[in-house]
Motif scaffolding. Structure first.
Motif, PDB file in Angstrom:
ATOM      1  N   LEU A   1       0.831  -1.188   0.000  1.00  0.00           N
ATOM      2  CA  LEU A   1       0.000   0.000   0.000  1.00  0.00           C
ATOM      3  C   LEU A   1       0.873   1.249   0.000  1.00  0.00           C
ATOM      4  O   LEU A   1       0.530   2.260  -0.611  1.00  0.00           O
ATOM      5  N   LYS A   2       2.017   1.179   0.670  1.00  0.00           N
ATOM      6  CA  LYS A   2       2.881   2.338   0.828  1.00  0.00           C
ATOM      7  C   LYS A   2       4.302   2.035   0.366  1.00  0.00           C
ATOM      8  O   LYS A   2       4.790   0.915   0.511  1.00  0.00           O
ATOM      9  N   TRP A   3       4.947   3.055  -0.180  1.00  0.00           N
ATOM     10  CA  TRP A   3       6.370   2.979  -0.487  1.00  0.00           C
ATOM     11  C   TRP A   3       6.944   4.377  -0.573  1.00  0.00           C
ATOM     12  O   TRP A   3       6.220   5.372  -0.645  1.00  0.00           O
ATOM     13  N   SER A   4       8.260   4.445  -0.569  1.00  0.00           N
ATOM     14  CA  SER A   4       8.997   5.703  -0.676  1.00  0.00           C
ATOM     15  C   SER A   4      10.405   5.340  -1.119  1.00  0.00           C
ATOM     16  O   SER A   4      10.740   4.150  -1.225  1.00  0.00           O
ATOM     17  N   PRO A   5      11.267   6.332  -1.386  1.00  0.00           N
ATOM     18  CA  PRO A   5      12.640   5.983  -1.781  1.00  0.00           C
ATOM     19  C   PRO A   5      13.370   5.113  -0.764  1.00  0.00           C
ATOM     20  O   PRO A   5      14.330   4.420  -1.124  1.00  0.00           O
ATOM     21  N   SER A   6      12.923   5.129   0.488  1.00  0.00           N
ATOM     22  CA  SER A   6      13.598   4.343   1.529  1.00  0.00           C
ATOM     23  C   SER A   6      12.734   3.214   2.075  1.00  0.00           C
ATOM     24  O   SER A   6      13.132   2.539   3.028  1.00  0.00           O
ATOM     25  N   GLU A   7      11.574   2.985   1.482  1.00  0.00           N
ATOM     26  CA  GLU A   7      10.655   1.973   2.019  1.00  0.00           C
ATOM     27  C   GLU A   7      10.026   1.157   0.889  1.00  0.00           C
ATOM     28  O   GLU A   7       9.465   1.706  -0.063  1.00  0.00           O
ATOM     29  N   ASN A   8      10.146  -0.154   1.004  1.00  0.00           N
ATOM     30  CA  ASN A   8       9.492  -1.112   0.101  1.00  0.00           C
ATOM     31  C   ASN A   8       9.927  -0.995  -1.363  1.00  0.00           C
ATOM     32  O   ASN A   8       9.181  -1.391  -2.260  1.00  0.00           O
ATOM     33  N   ILE A   9      11.126  -0.472  -1.608  1.00  0.00           N
ATOM     34  CA  ILE A   9      11.699  -0.526  -2.947  1.00  0.00           C
ATOM     35  C   ILE A   9      12.687  -1.681  -2.950  1.00  0.00           C
ATOM     36  O   ILE A   9      13.772  -1.601  -2.355  1.00  0.00           O
ATOM     37  N   ALA A  10      12.331  -2.782  -3.607  1.00  0.00           N
ATOM     38  CA  ALA A  10      13.178  -3.974  -3.590  1.00  0.00           C
ATOM     39  C   ALA A  10      14.443  -3.754  -4.404  1.00  0.00           C
ATOM     40  O   ALA A  10      15.531  -4.183  -4.001  1.00  0.00           O
ATOM     41  N   TRP A  11      14.308  -3.099  -5.557  1.00  0.00           N
ATOM     42  CA  TRP A  11      15.474  -2.804  -6.402  1.00  0.00           C
ATOM     43  C   TRP A  11      15.113  -1.765  -7.447  1.00  0.00           C
ATOM     44  O   TRP A  11      13.935  -1.520  -7.712  1.00  0.00           O
ATOM     45  N   SER A  12      16.126  -1.154  -8.001  1.00  0.00           N
ATOM     46  CA  SER A  12      15.961  -0.275  -9.155  1.00  0.00           C
ATOM     47  C   SER A  12      17.135  -0.521 -10.082  1.00  0.00           C
ATOM     48  O   SER A  12      18.268  -0.683  -9.629  1.00  0.00           O
ATOM     49  N   THR A  13      16.858  -0.568 -11.381  1.00  0.00           N
ATOM     50  CA  THR A  13      17.882  -0.898 -12.369  1.00  0.00           C
ATOM     51  C   THR A  13      17.860   0.135 -13.486  1.00  0.00           C
ATOM     52  O   THR A  13      16.809   0.382 -14.089  1.00  0.00           O
TER      53      THR A  13
END
Length: 507
Positions: free
Chosen positions: A37-49
């Motif tokens: 339900l929630k995310w941010s740059p420091s929360e619940n971001i598993a990865w970025s490519t």
């Protein structure tokens, strides 16, 4: 089934989780509570490519692989297909193909805008250069076609953006442009042409959809002045509807039940299509009368018009998001309006409905989550990237042209209204009270610029100057498209793919 009213769902049995095509047509079921339900740059971001090249297409998923396309080079010389591992975002492989038809790369034409399609055997990628590739899940090219070589060059000032559609044994392409236009079906296994149906030339970047009609299915194309239904087996035109239809150059006609589907049209960048687009948003139905099929409009709305996104139908409700971020909610059967409320950002990606939530992916990185239902309820707002860190090149351009760190000045300053908005008394325009209830009003997504005194360019010379100066209305980062399977929400910007996942979850 949580996505039943969002897309045409094909039960994949014991196969892997999949989001195989544009807007999830044919996707496997997703458990609502598996998506954060929630995310941010420091929360619940598993990865970025970070990807090679740039692109505006959406990701597709099959099992543990996420497939994305991109274009590279100042003249779009290279077409790229990449496979990322859903588990950790690492690049499994990237295939590069030489572009068949080159054109200068800029923010005013599509950059790898068509979304690929994937099945158990291959990913099928189409590029605005005319290249079509079928690549195995291991990265081996199975077959390749060059449509501009076979059927003539593409003639388009906006580029092509129509995404391929999967039928039982073919991959179908809608090639609408200023030159000879056509609908084309290629054999999935060999790439050979199964059928080709000529169409009237038109400027459009809309994608086709597969709509169930009784025991059959129709390929439905909503594109620049008409809505047409074709037989998937032969390409035969079954029906056509053009009464009070116009401005339908982007939205996909997503199905919402037997023979019914939603249509949408945009007013255009300079509102040049507004009068006809106001008559081209609503729900249509196809019925059989003897040996013929008849198309009709069940209901229309003259209030709601999207930008580049398509409407969403979820749990019996139809949602439109217009370019200033006003969310319209209607009863999908009757057209009764439940609410019109403004959120902080408009969106280019089509919203997603899952369980009791509606996810609206704001163009500038803010995803608004609403509670599904006839009453407006804001659940949360999620910023995907830190605007001071992500897209540094774009941020520098924004500041150089007088923009702020989140919005673009040429789109207007968040929290303010342009004179045109203040003076707009059209029927159905969301009221000030509607806007105030949902925090700050969103910026107008129109081509204004300090270089032309805060007004849209009115002469060819002004438009040319904006292009030469690198006008940043389409600058990254932008949330262009999404894909989701159980446990993972994948979001694509021009150069980066993000995976949103509950911290404790594994794919």
């Amino acid at each position: 089934m949580s996505l039943k009213l969002l897309m045409l769902t094909v039960i994949l049995g014991a196969g892997p989780d999949a989001w195989p095509t544009f807007l999830g047509q044919g996707a496997s079921p997703v458990q609502a509570d598996s998506i954060p339900l929630k995310w941010s740059p420091s929360e619940n971001i598993a990865w970025s490519t970070k990807l090679p090249g740039k692109g505006q297409s959406s990701p597709v998923i099959w099992g543990d692989l996420v497939f994305v396309t991109a274009i590279d080079g100042s003249m779009k010389e290279r077409c790229l297909v990449s496979a990322l591992r859903l588990s950790d975002g690492t690049v499994a492989w990237t295939h590069t193909a030489k572009a068949q038809q080159t054109v200068r790369a800029n923010y005013f034409q599509s950059r790898s805008a068509p979304t690929p399609a994937v099945d158990e055997s291959a990913v099928y990628a189409f590029f605005e250069t005319g290249n079509v590739l079928a690549v195995s899940h291991r990265g081996d090219v199975l077959w390749e076609r060059k449509l501009t070589e076979d059927y003539g060059p593409f003639e388009s000032t906006i580029g092509l953006a129509s995404s391929p559609l999967l039928t039982d044994d073919c991959v179908v392409f809608l090639i609408d442009h200023e030159g000879p236009s056509y609908l084309l079906a290629l054999d999935r296994q060999t790439g050979k042409t199964r059928w080709k149906t000529d169409r009237d030339s038109r400027v459009s970047y809309a994608s086709p959809a597969l709509v169930p009609v009784g025991d059959a299915k129709h390929i439905v194309c909503s594109s620049a002045g008409s809505i047409d239904g074709y037989d998937p087996a032969s390409g035969t035109l079954l029906w056509s509807y053009s009464e009070n239809i116009g401005g339908n150059r982007a939205a996909t006609p997503l199905p919402l039940g037997n023979g019914r589907f939603v249509i949408a049209a945009s007013p255009g960048m300079h509102n040049e299509n507004e009068s006809e687009a106001r008559k081209s948003n609503g729900v249509m139905a196809i019925r059989r009368e003897g040996d013929e099929f008849v198309a009709s409009v069940l209901w229309r709305t003259e209030e709601a018009m999207p930008a580049f996104n398509s409407p969403l139908v979820h749990q019996g409700l139809a949602y439109w998001v217009n370019r200033v971020g006003v969310v319209f909610c209607f009863d999908a059967t009757t057209g009764e309006k439940h609410y019109a409320k403004r959120i902080k950002q408009g969106c280019w990606a089509t919203p997603v409905g899952i369980g009791d939530r509606i996810y609206i992916f704001g163009k500038d990185g803010l995803t608004t989550v609403l509670k599904s239902g006839p009453e407006y309820e804001l659940l949360t707002e999620n910023q995907l990237w830190d605007p001071e860190k992500a897209g540094a090149e774009s941020l520098a351009r924004q500041r150089a042209s007088g923009g702020d760190s989140v919005g673009h000045r040429e789109h207007g300053t968040p929290g303010t209204k342009s004179p045109a908005e203040l003076n707009d008394k059209r029927p159905g325009k969301p009221t000030e009270s509607d806007s105030a209830k949902s925090d700050k009003p969103a910026a107008q997504d129109t081509p204004q610029s300090p270089r032309t005194g805060g007004r849209p360019p009115t002469t060819p010379e002004e438009e040319k100057k904006l292009r030469e100066q690198g006008d940043n209305r389409f600058a990254d980062p932008v949330q262009y498209g999404v894909a989701l399977v159980n446990g993972s929400l994948v979001i694509r910007t021009g150069e980066v793919v993000y995976c949103v996942r509950n911290k404790a979850a594994t794919p």
